[in-house]
Motif scaffolding. Sequence first.
Motif, PDB file in Angstrom:
ATOM      1  N   PRO A  38       0.903  -1.270  -0.151  1.00  0.00           N
ATOM      2  CA  PRO A  38       0.048  -0.088  -0.058  1.00  0.00           C
ATOM      3  C   PRO A  38       0.799   1.211  -0.011  1.00  0.00           C
ATOM      4  O   PRO A  38       0.525   2.246  -0.753  1.00  0.00           O
ATOM      5  N   ASP A  39       1.996   1.219   0.648  1.00  0.00           N
ATOM      6  CA  ASP A  39       2.652   2.529   0.685  1.00  0.00           C
ATOM      7  C   ASP A  39       3.461   2.824  -0.677  1.00  0.00           C
ATOM      8  O   ASP A  39       3.283   3.808  -0.938  1.00  0.00           O
ATOM      9  N   HIS A  42       0.896   4.309  -2.915  1.00  0.00           N
ATOM     10  CA  HIS A  42       0.495   5.547  -2.578  1.00  0.00           C
ATOM     11  C   HIS A  42       1.634   6.411  -3.271  1.00  0.00           C
ATOM     12  O   HIS A  42       1.316   7.386  -3.751  1.00  0.00           O
ATOM     13  N   ASP A  43       2.663   6.056  -2.796  1.00  0.00           N
ATOM     14  CA  ASP A  43       4.123   6.800  -3.336  1.00  0.00           C
ATOM     15  C   ASP A  43       3.943   6.839  -4.794  1.00  0.00           C
ATOM     16  O   ASP A  43       4.431   7.932  -5.330  1.00  0.00           O
ATOM     17  N   ARG A  45       1.410   6.573  -7.022  1.00  0.00           N
ATOM     18  CA  ARG A  45       0.407   7.476  -7.364  1.00  0.00           C
ATOM     19  C   ARG A  45       0.761   9.082  -7.139  1.00  0.00           C
ATOM     20  O   ARG A  45       0.590   9.973  -8.114  1.00  0.00           O
ATOM     21  N   VAL A  46       1.452   9.471  -5.974  1.00  0.00           N
ATOM     22  CA  VAL A  46       2.031  10.774  -5.727  1.00  0.00           C
ATOM     23  C   VAL A  46       2.796  11.329  -7.054  1.00  0.00           C
ATOM     24  O   VAL A  46       2.866  12.326  -7.427  1.00  0.00           O
ATOM     25  N   ARG A  85      -5.366   1.388  -4.844  1.00  0.00           N
ATOM     26  CA  ARG A  85      -5.509   2.040  -3.439  1.00  0.00           C
ATOM     27  C   ARG A  85      -6.913   2.131  -2.905  1.00  0.00           C
ATOM     28  O   ARG A  85      -7.125   1.998  -1.785  1.00  0.00           O
ATOM     29  N   ASP A  86      -7.801   2.232  -3.796  1.00  0.00           N
ATOM     30  CA  ASP A  86      -9.403   2.194  -3.349  1.00  0.00           C
ATOM     31  C   ASP A  86      -9.614   1.008  -2.598  1.00  0.00           C
ATOM     32  O   ASP A  86     -10.141   0.809  -1.550  1.00  0.00           O
ATOM     33  N   ASP A  88      -7.163  -1.033  -1.089  1.00  0.00           N
ATOM     34  CA  ASP A  88      -6.359  -1.193  -0.076  1.00  0.00           C
ATOM     35  C   ASP A  88      -7.251  -0.250   1.328  1.00  0.00           C
ATOM     36  O   ASP A  88      -7.404  -0.539   2.231  1.00  0.00           O
ATOM     37  N   ILE A  89      -7.781   0.671   0.941  1.00  0.00           N
ATOM     38  CA  ILE A  89      -8.434   1.614   1.917  1.00  0.00           C
ATOM     39  C   ILE A  89      -9.761   0.873   2.334  1.00  0.00           C
ATOM     40  O   ILE A  89     -10.051   1.076   3.626  1.00  0.00           O
TER      41      ILE A  89
END
Length: 142
Positions: A38-39, A42-43, A45-46, A85-86, A88-89
């Motif tokens: 997940p991290d 996220h990174d 995507r950023v 990500r969706d 994961d959340i």
Amino acid sequence: MTAKKRVADMEEYAREQARTRLGKLAEEVERASGEPNPDAIHDLRVSIRRFGQCLRIFGQFFPAGKRRRVRKRLRKVMDLAAEIRDRDIALELLSKAGVPERYTVARMLASERTRVETDLVAAIQRWHSRGFSEKWRVQLEL
């Protein structure tokens, strides 16, 4: 300072920002292709969002056709990363709510995440195998 000098300074600034953000994107692609936790997602995507914004904001300083193609490729990978990500959340929210992993909804989300993760890893490995970072540096005249 002349207007021409200011434009030249801005163009160099734009190219430097794009080089920096593309370098960070290359790092995050490498990280996410190895371990798409997940991290890392996220990174990734950023870094995609920041590089894409740089190309959009400073678009006048990059070849239009090449810029559009790069942004299109970014969107495809961003969409896959967003799907992961969706999930994961959602899985995190279920866990916080005390829903056991064995419940159908949790198993379904985990299965969907795995499927999309496979697609994402394949896409970014294709990028990597084709030398996307160096290719985009040349195309965008960085």
